[in-house]
Design an enzyme around this catalytic site. Structure first.
Site, PDB file in Angstrom:
ATOM      1  N   ASP A 566       0.855  -1.164  -0.083  1.00  0.00           N
ATOM      2  CA  ASP A 566      -0.303   0.067   0.129  1.00  0.00           C
ATOM      3  C   ASP A 566       0.917   1.518   0.681  1.00  0.00           C
ATOM      4  O   ASP A 566       1.795   1.452   1.079  1.00  0.00           O
ATOM      5  CB  ASP A 566      -0.491   0.142   0.930  1.00  0.00           C
ATOM      6  CG  ASP A 566      -2.223   0.789   1.152  1.00  0.00           C
ATOM      7  OD1 ASP A 566      -1.421   1.771   0.139  1.00  0.00           O
ATOM      8  OD2 ASP A 566      -2.776   0.965   1.870  1.00  0.00           O
ATOM      9  N   ASP A 773      32.142   8.826  29.932  1.00  0.00           N
ATOM     10  CA  ASP A 773      32.111  10.682  30.823  1.00  0.00           C
ATOM     11  C   ASP A 773      32.711  10.435  31.767  1.00  0.00           C
ATOM     12  O   ASP A 773      32.785   9.861  32.795  1.00  0.00           O
ATOM     13  CB  ASP A 773      30.783  11.099  31.629  1.00  0.00           C
ATOM     14  CG  ASP A 773      30.508  11.727  31.589  1.00  0.00           C
ATOM     15  OD1 ASP A 773      31.534  12.913  31.536  1.00  0.00           O
ATOM     16  OD2 ASP A 773      29.936  13.395  32.506  1.00  0.00           O
ATOM     17  N   ASP A1312      51.704  73.369  52.090  1.00  0.00           N
ATOM     18  CA  ASP A1312      52.161  72.052  52.576  1.00  0.00           C
ATOM     19  C   ASP A1312      50.746  71.888  54.002  1.00  0.00           C
ATOM     20  O   ASP A1312      50.281  71.084  54.673  1.00  0.00           O
ATOM     21  CB  ASP A1312      53.559  71.183  53.093  1.00  0.00           C
ATOM     22  CG  ASP A1312      53.196  69.498  53.607  1.00  0.00           C
ATOM     23  OD1 ASP A1312      52.671  69.409  53.159  1.00  0.00           O
ATOM     24  OD2 ASP A1312      54.388  69.651  54.427  1.00  0.00           O
TER      25      ASP A1312
END
Length: 1738
Positions: A566, A773, A1312
């Site tokens: 089909d 990992d 000063d």
């Protein structure tokens, strides 16, 4: 042997409580740790003979006390409490010290016939021995004693004598009563028991009682000292029965220490002892440490050779052991030797070794603790037996125990107060209660069976329900079809036209009937077709035809299935039950409607092209199995329609055949067809089978040894559990794991290390590959310097003359290197495969992928293996980047021969290349992302598509990805740095991502530049290079070229941004910086070859004679060293460059002199000079002062003449001296506006800022070399502005603090003093700061709108025409817009409320009047989104009414409450309360689950009170569970869920929970019992008999009478069972219940009828919703949300599934409440399909 040695220090530590008590009696406090430190480390350095283990010798204590109490810097006040306490122990000894404190001996009697010279008597020895010793007393020879078993120390440590010890007690009186007769001096006491044990075969010595003996020197019978050396058996036993010094230094040191104490060896004996027990290296280390411990006269370690050799000689000394001095030397030598042993045996601290000690699976906690303590002794300097280290040992014991033991130990109550012994006992209990392996297997098996049984039951129930639902739907469908057909038939009969009498019913012609119709076919009548199921027994319908061809049969899961092809079906369909179904489902739309169907799990399907896995749709309603487009695509089917029907053929036009294929090769079925590879023929594969991965299998580098991965010193094993993995992913990586196990690359193991495995799906396929990992492992492995080549300049070693290339990619390259067995456990991971019997850990035997050092290790190994090939083929160029090889040759023949040699070499070495990726003997190849062709490199189309395919970035991360990808191609993009300049600021952390037009333009320009990327020539290291450089606005741009005939061919386009310092220079100097930067980058490509620089500036003169005012010495030296290297860098003529190509223009550019331009740009004011002006109007002196006074920094500034102060002012506290100098100079320039001024300053900072640095700062944007804002920015800007105020100006620098009488000196001193006086005496006035900050809110910037003018007119403000602004209340009026901007900025800084900001503004005394301040401020605070999300809100919602039942038992409220402590596992109380009567039922439970709720409801409530009609609960997990809700639906109970986090909704049961808890608390206090379950009935009794709001108790409402308290019934109930009184009582009860229940129900109904004021929120409002559980720094409110539905007390908003109580929301509209809303008006428009909405204010 085997008994402990007691020392004074250990004795005091064992009686520490008594020591503290004695210290308190002395009015001092002592600490144990400092007590040990002073005794063992501090007091031995006083050089008075104090031993490390302490002593009770009073003379030594007195000497130490003198040192401690010494006045001046040599004293030790912190040690006074400790020596005073020690002195008290010795002079007033407690009972446990008395046996160790000896009284002073009586004066000795003169010997009758001394055989040796006598020594004068003395009370104490001048020097101490290894342990504290007291002078022995004289006495008679006692009788020999038998060694007692008293448990005391075997060695008397408080005497100086060597074995045999003399009896310290006074001589006993004579047996005959001659008490005054003493023992003859010639007799010696018997040896001690220890000496008798060690030297039993030797004769006891007869020594003079006044002479100290030092063993092995012993007095013989004739008075001569005799020498007893060590026996060979002693030395042999000591060596063989003890570990080596390197293995256990502590144990061997303890042995030598005991030998030194018990045997008193001489110098030669010590050497013999060291030579026997230690190796040569160990002995040298001990001697070196011992010599380091020699102390000088000042008590500190000395390095004087004479003192060191005298105390610890390496050669045999001439010590006379018969003298006291010789024996003292020997004692001191033994002390130093012992110190050397202790220091040499101190191993470096390695806590990683300690943490590596973990408890074995079957190891007892006691054995594990011993191993742990041994590790502490061996790898740390800490003593695990020390009480101060008990906490560390306990924590290590808990953390490193077995996981099950450690977890239970961590949950112990009062853990911090548990001793190590307590932890061991608890661990032993846990260890002994462990389940056996058989029990564990049985438990797992039982749990598995139960789980499978539950799953099977659920599947059966689901299947039954599915079948039932399917049958029901099919019945409906059949009924619909049958009725429709009947209607059609009936309707057709009604519509058929009526025939005439002579009309044929078949052909509709007249003249004959149907039976005689010539057109009707004749012949035998065929069999009647079967009636379809859909038509049932309808005789008039046409049956369903069998499915037409084409059909094909495939094997699915080993069973043949015939499919209908089909092409219109998207997915393939199975109709029969295929076995287990997955959780996925799909909606299928058909002609009869849509329905949801489930997918099957993956099934193996045999196709013509192989065996694949596929998931089908299970559609039982489908009439036939369908072969959809998904399988047809994998099948590559061809469908032909011919006369005989449709035929399904294979991809080659042949009938479909079945081919079996491994599932791991499934992805090859989906690969697109590639162009035929003409370079790699069958001859290459057959000639070199060992060189290819397809024919040679997995590789193994035969010349490389197994790799050992070193760990960091502080690394500990890391164990991370495996992440959850889907079934699809597990099945996807399972074949790869199986293949690696078969090849031996993976092996089972048991390791303390574990990292997770991540399945990664390959793009474009359904195949997975395992990725580990290893990030945590990478953190704990030592870093090595990466030696992998840089791809940026790797191709620089490829000359353009070699234009024939071969590219090889080694397959599984890292797996060619082996891992050492000691390093394999680092890379373990979990894997379970029941089919193979694997349940545990696997690890790699080869170098794994994901390990950070794998590329470097493999790159170095392959370089070493290919070194011989490079030597043997010098004419070939071999480039290597990890596992990618590029071989280049000048001709095709050389390339073929070199390739053959390379493949042969790789095969012999054990490496395997990928035949699929090989590019052999081609003139155009792809290598490292580049396209190499004819001596040039191009960007590949894939690389361009990668950049062009990226969407517009939305986040900083996406932008960084784009810049990283595009940055790889920056060599092809002219001016890339300038082009990408607007993008880089958005990648910084904390910067708001605002994508504007500039960023979009830069983004598009980069993409456009990639589309037009030119070809770049490969660098030819035999030719010189030319670098064309240009600079623009701080960006250096250049192109590196080489001549190819008369043309210049680009090699690379270079660009870079200048640093902030260089970017602020004049253009000529910026060009120098640009050339330096690009020359450095070009060096990566030129490899040090000659370089010619061409630029539009004559920069060579600038580099040779740089200006001194712009460049620092370091930068100047760097530029000269880089650019004045004439052998490598040369400067070409000045050229003008084309901005597009950066190549020279044909015409010449404008010439200029760079030195002249720099001379003009050196300062801010051209006429500024540092020489006094002769015609100056004023000569002033400025100074700034900053000093500390009373802990506060004060500052002041002054402007003076030589005699008077012109200006002086105190500055705010904390002002620096540099800032004060700038302020003073700026003030002088302001006061001299329009005049000629000579101003003197002694500040180099202010002088240089005015003359030199100010202009530099201005050009670079007032930034430092790091790009940060410079200090005193405002003061510098004010100074630069004030420089232009005087008419003429001279700023002169003068030395500060001059003492002469010149005008400069007097003026400087005056300035000063004035500045200092102003700083000290005056109060700083912060309102009159000198530096005026530029503000945009000035009167000249004010712009008033028409609305502002209207408001000002109403206020009565006056407009000042001269100053052009309005004035109100004596202040300039700030316009409304300015007011909004200012207040909004202030609110963004503070986020204060309206009242707080208003009060703050009123106190600020602003010089401006803010127009409409209050209205604007209120609008800002109410519309602030951040404040709305965080600020609390008062709920204005009124309480609603509570719905109650109309009779008992119909309406219940339920709730769980937790009660602690939970005895016997009962932690929760399930409470039921009848809302009508208030009757309560409560049940103790161990869990808070839906199963408990339904069980109590069905077993307790229903049998006693009947079936409830309504149940009210909160949203707890036990109540919202599907189990609870399903039970309620089946029983017809209306289960009402109250609003979350609104306990008032369940107020009745919540209040009863509190009542029960309070009652139970009181009962536990009254009874003293902790069992609340036992006391619960009493609490329920109280609750059931407490009057309610109407004065009735629940018991009275339910039973109509008060409960009996003291009336006990007759035991014989038969007499009253049928008595009239009982019947009357029951009738009265019935009447009373009706009289009570009806008024109560009426009262409750009256409450319900009372109107409830609803909340003000309506549908369409926008509200904020309270976040009940806020995390750290998370706003309190979330939203805003739109209201969808409302009730009087709750709301339903968009985005939240549950109803929300009105008290949990607040309005989010700008008006601050629902009352202030906008009005919308609907108007018609000309278009009938459109309406117009207009918004109006309320």
């Amino acid at each position: 042997m085997g008994q402990t040695v007691t020392t004074p220090l250990s004795l005091t530590l064992g009686h520490w409580k008594d020591v503290e008590r004695i210290a308190h009696n002395q009015s001092v406090d002592v600490k144990k740790r400092r007590w040990v430190t002073f005794c063992s480390a501090e007091w031995p350095t006083f050089n008075v003979g104090w031993p490390r283990d302490g002593t009770f010798n009073r003379d030594l204590i007195t000497q130490v006390k003198i040192k401690v109490f010494s006045p001046g810097p040599h004293g030790h006040p912190d040690q006074v409490p400790y020596i005073v306490t020690w002195e008290a122990l010795a002079f007033d000894p407690p009972p446990w010290v008395k046996p160790f404190v000896h009284p002073k001996p009586p004066p000795p009697l003169p010997p009758s016939a001394p055989s040796l010279p006598l020594e004068p008597p003395r009370s104490t020895p001048p020097r101490s021995s290894l342990y504290p010793a007291l002078t022995p007393s004289l006495g008679a020879k006692p009788k020999p004693q038998v060694l007692s078993d008293s448990g005391g120390p075997l060695i008397d440590l408080l005497t100086e004598d060597p074995p045999p010890y003399r009896d310290p007690r006074p001589p006993p009186s004579d047996r005959d009563g001659n008490g005054g007769e003493a023992t003859p001096a010639g007799e010696a006491p018997d040896p001690s028991p220890m000496a008798s044990r060690l030297r039993g075969r030797r004769e006891p010595p007869v020594a003079d009682s006044t002479t100290s003996q030092a063993f092995p020197l012993r007095a013989g019978g004739n008075g001569q000292l005799q020498y007893w050396p060590f026996s060979s058996s002693d030395l042999y036993n000591w060596k063989n029965n003890n570990p080596s010094f390197s293995e256990d230094p502590g144990k061997l040191t303890a042995l030598i220490e005991s030998v030194l104490i018990t045997h008193q060896p001489t110098w030669d004996d010590c050497q013999q002892l060291l030579g026997t027990l230690l190796t040569g290296e160990e002995k040298q280390r001990v001697l070196l440490e011992a010599r380091k411990a020699v102390r000088g006269d000042d008590g500190r370690p000395t390095q004087l050779p004479n003192e060191v050799d005298a105390a610890f000689p390496l050669e045999r000394p001439d010590w006379d052991y018969t003298t006291q001095a010789g024996r003292n030397h020997l004692v001191h030598y033994r002390q130093l030797l012992l110190a050397g042993l202790q220091n040499a045996g101190r191993s470096p601290t390695n806590l990683a070794k300690v943490k590596g000690i973990t408890q074995g699976p079957n190891e007892s906690p006691s054995a594990f603790l011993e191993r742990l303590k041994e590790a502490y002794r061996r790898y740390t300097p800490y003593d695990p037996e020390d009480p101060g280290q008990e906490t560390n040992v306990s924590m290590s014991f808990i953390w490193q125990s077995a996981p099950d033991i450690g977890r239970k130990l961590e949950r112990l109550e009062d853990l911090k107060n548990k001793t190590l012994g307590d932890l061991v006992r608890e661990a032993e209990k846990i260890f002994n209660k462990r389940e056996t392996p058989e029990e564990r297997e049985e438990r797992i098996r039982r749990e598995t069976e139960e789980k499978e049984e539950r799953r099977r039951t659920e599947d059966e129930q689901k299947e039954k329900e599915r079948d039932r639902r399917r049958h029901r739907e099919m019945s409906k469908l059949l009924a619909t079809v049958v009725s429709g057909q009947k209607q059609d038939r009936q309707g057709g009969e009604r519509r058929r036209s009526q025939l005439d009498r002579d009309q044929c019913a078949y052909c509709k012609e007249k003249g004959h009937w149907a039976k005689d119709c010539p057109k009707k076919p004749r012949g035998p009548r065929g069999p009647r077709p079967q009636t379809s199921l859909l038509t049932l027994d309808d005789q008039g319908g046409q049956g369903q035809e069998p499915p037409p061809e084409p059909r094909i049969t495939l094997k699915v899961g080993g069973q043949p299935v015939t499919f209908l092809v089909d092409t219109g079906a998207q997915h393939s369909v199975l109709t029969q039950n295929p076995g287990p179904l997955s959780d996925k489902s799909a909606w299928v739309q058909g002609a009869t409607g849509g329905k949801r169907y489930r997918w099957t799990t993956d099934r193996k399907v045999h196709l013509a092209t192989g065996k694949v896995t596929h998931s089908f749709l299970h559609v039982p309603d489908c009439p036939y199995p369908l072969l959809g487009r998904d399988l047809l695509t994998k099948l590559k089917a061809q469908i032909h329609f011919e006369g005989s029907g449709a035929q399904v053929m294979g991809p080659m036009g042949q009938p479909l055949q079945v081919l079996t294929l491994n599932i791991e090769d499934e992805h090859r079925l989906h690969e697109t067809s590639k162009e035929p590879d003409v370079s790699l023929g069958s001859t290459w594969l057959s000639d070199f089978p060992q060189a290819w991965a397809e024919t040679g299998g997995m590789g193994l580098a035969v010349r490389q040894a197994p790799l050992i991965i070193p760990l960091k010193a502080t690394s500990t094993p890391v164990s991370i559990k495996q992440y959850p993995m889907s079934q699809e992913a597990r099945l996807g990586i399972k074949p790869h794991i199986q293949r690696l196990l078969d090849q031996g690359i993976l092996v089972p193991c048991q390791s303390p290390w574990n990292t997770p495995l991540l399945p990664v799906k390959k793009p474009g396929t359904n195949d997975y590959r395992p990725v580990q990992d290893l990030r945590e492992v990478n953190k704990r492995v030592e870093d090595i310097h990466p030696t992998v080549p840089n791809p940026y300049n790797l191709l620089s070693g490829l000359p353009p003359s070699h234009q024939w290339y071969t590219v090889l990619d080694l397959k599984d390259a890292f797996f060619c290197l082996r891992l050492h067995p000691t390093s394999q456990p680092l890379f373990a991971f979990e894997w379970r495969d029941p089919e193979m019997g694997i349940s545990g850990q696997l690890t790699w035997t080869r170098l794994p992928q994901g390990f950070k050092n794998s590329p470097t290790l493999f790159d170095e190994a392959l370089h070493r293996d290919l070194a011989d090939f490079r030597i043997q083929h010098p004419d070939l160029i071999l480039l290597q980047y990890v596992d990618d090889l590029l071989l280049a040759a000048t001709s095709e023949l050389d390339c073929q021969q070199g390739t053959r040699a390379l493949l042969q070499t790789l095969g012999n070495l054990g490496y395997r290349a990928s035949a699929k990726k090989a590019q052999i003997c081609q003139k155009q190849v792809k290598y490292l992302g580049y396209l190499l062709k004819e001596g040039q490199r191009w960007l590949t189309e894939a690389r361009k598509e990668t950049v062009m395919g990226q969407p517009t970035p939305k986040t900083p991360r996406q932008l960084r990805e784009f810049l990283g990808t595009a940055g790889f191609c920056r060599l092809w993009i002219p001016g890339f740095a300038e082009m990408a300049a607007p993008l880089y600021p958005l990648t910084k952390t904390g910067t708001l991502f605002n994508w504007g037009p500039d960023q979009q333009k830069a983004y598009q320009e980069i993409k456009q530049a990639l589309l037009t990327a030119p070809a770049l020539g490969l660098p030819d290291l035999t030719k010189p290079f030319e670098l064309f450089v240009d600079e623009k606005q701080g960006y250096a741009k250049g192109v590196l070229t080489q001549k190819l005939g008369p043309w210049r061919r680009p090699v690379a386009y270079l660009s870079k941004k200048l640093d902030p310092v260089a970017a602020g220079w004049p253009p000529c100097l910026r060009m120098v910086a640009a050339i330096a930067v690009l020359t450095k980058d070009a060096g990566k490509l030129t490899m040090g070859q000659p370089l010619v620089i061409l630029a539009p500036h004559a920069v060579e003169a600038l580099v040779k004679q740089p200006p001194d005012r712009w460049l620092s010495n370091a930068r100047m030296t760097h530029y000269q060293a880089l650019l004045l290297d004439t052998d490598r860098v040369q400067f070409g003529p000045v050229v003008a460059l084309n901005p597009a190509t950066l190549l020279p223009l044909p015409e010449e550019g404008l010439q200029h002199n760079c030195l002249d331009i720099l001379a003009e740009a050196h300062g801010t004011r051209p006429d500024l000079t540092d020489q006094p002006l002769p015609d100056a109007d004023h000569t002033w002196y400025t100074d700034g002062s900053s000093l500390l006074q009373e802990g506060q920094r004060k500052a002041g500034a002054a402007v003076t003449t030589e005699t008077e102060v012109i200006w002086a002012k105190a500055l705010p506290a904390g002002t620096s001296a540099q800032r004060a100098e700038l302020i003073a100079l700026t003030q002088a320039l302001k006061m001299a506006e329009g005049k000629k001024l000579n101003v003197y300053t002694d500040s180099r900072y202010a002088f240089a800022t005015a003359h030199i640095h100010g202009e530099i700062y201005r050009r670079r944007g007032l930034l430092t070399s790091e790009g940060k804002e410079i200090k005193n920015k405002d003061e510098i800007l004010a100074l630069l502005k004030a420089l232009f105020l005087p008419k003429r100006l001279s700023i002169i620098h003068c030395p500060g603090h001059q003492k002469g009488h010149s005008a400069e000196a007097r003026g400087n001193r005056m300035a000063d003093q004035a500045a200092r006086k102003a700083a000290i005496t005056e109060t700083p006035d912060t309102s009159t700061l000198l530096i005026e900050n530029s503000s945009p809110y000035t009167s000249e910037h004010f712009h008033y709108t028409v609305t502002d003018i209207k408001d000002l007119t109403k206020l009565g403000a006056i407009y000042d025409k001269t100053k052009k602004y309005w004035v109100y209340q004596g202040k300039p009026v700030m316009p409304d817009q300015f007011t909004f901007e200012l207040l909004d900025f202030l609110h963004q800084l503070t986020h204060l409320s309206f009242s707080k900001m208003k009060a703050l503004l009123e106190r600020s005394h602003s010089p401006y009047y803010m127009l409409n301040r209050d209205r604007t401020l209120k609008n800002i605070t109410e519309t602030c989104k951040a404040c709305a999300q965080v600020n609390a809100s008062k709920s204005a919602v009124k309480q609603g009414t509570r719905v109650r039942g109309h009779r008992p038992g119909t309406h219940w409220e339920i709730d769980f409450t937790e009660i602690k402590p939970g005895l016997y596992g009962y932690k929760y109380l399930l409470v039921f309360i009848d809302t009508f009567s208030g009757w309560i039922e409560a049940f103790p439970t161990k869990k808070e689950t839906a199963k408990v709720v339904t069980k109590k409801l069905l077993e307790e409530i229903f049998p006693r009170f009947g079936m409830p009609q309504v149940l009210g609960t909160d949203n707890g997990p036990a109540f919202v569970s599907k189990v609870s809700q399903t039970v309620a639906d089946l029983l017809g109970i209306d289960w009402k869920l109250h609003c979350a986090y609104r306990p008032q909704s369940s107020g009745q049961v919540e209040r009863m929970n509190r009542t029960i808890k309070e009652t139970l608390t009181k009962l536990t206090l009254a009874t003293g019992s902790r069992d609340w379950v036992l006391l619960l009935p009493l609490a329920l009794y109280r609750a059931r008999n407490t009057p309610g709001p109407h004065g009735l108790t629940p018991y009275e409402i339910l039973y109509g009478a008060p409960p009996p308290l003291v009336n006990f019934p007759d035991p014989d109930m038969t007499r009253v069972t049928n008595s009239p009184s009982l019947q009357a009582h029951l009738q009265a009860l019935y009447l009373v219940q009706h009289e009570v229940w009806r008024p109560l129900a009426a009262a409750y109904q009256e409450q319900l009828d009372r109107p409830v004021v609803p909340h003000p929120y309506r549908v369409g409002d926008t509200v904020w919703v309270r976040r009940h559980q806020t995390k750290n720094l998370e706003p309190r409110w979330k939203g805003p949300y739109t209201v969808l539905l409302t009730t009087p007390t709750a709301l339903k908003v968009d985005g939240i599934a549950a109803w929300i109580h009105a008290a949990h929301v607040k309005a989010a509209d700008p008006g601050g409440g629902p009352s202030s809303r906008l009005t919308w008006r609907v108007q018609r428009s000309q278009n009938p399909l459109k309406i117009r909405l207009t918004r109006e204010a309320p």
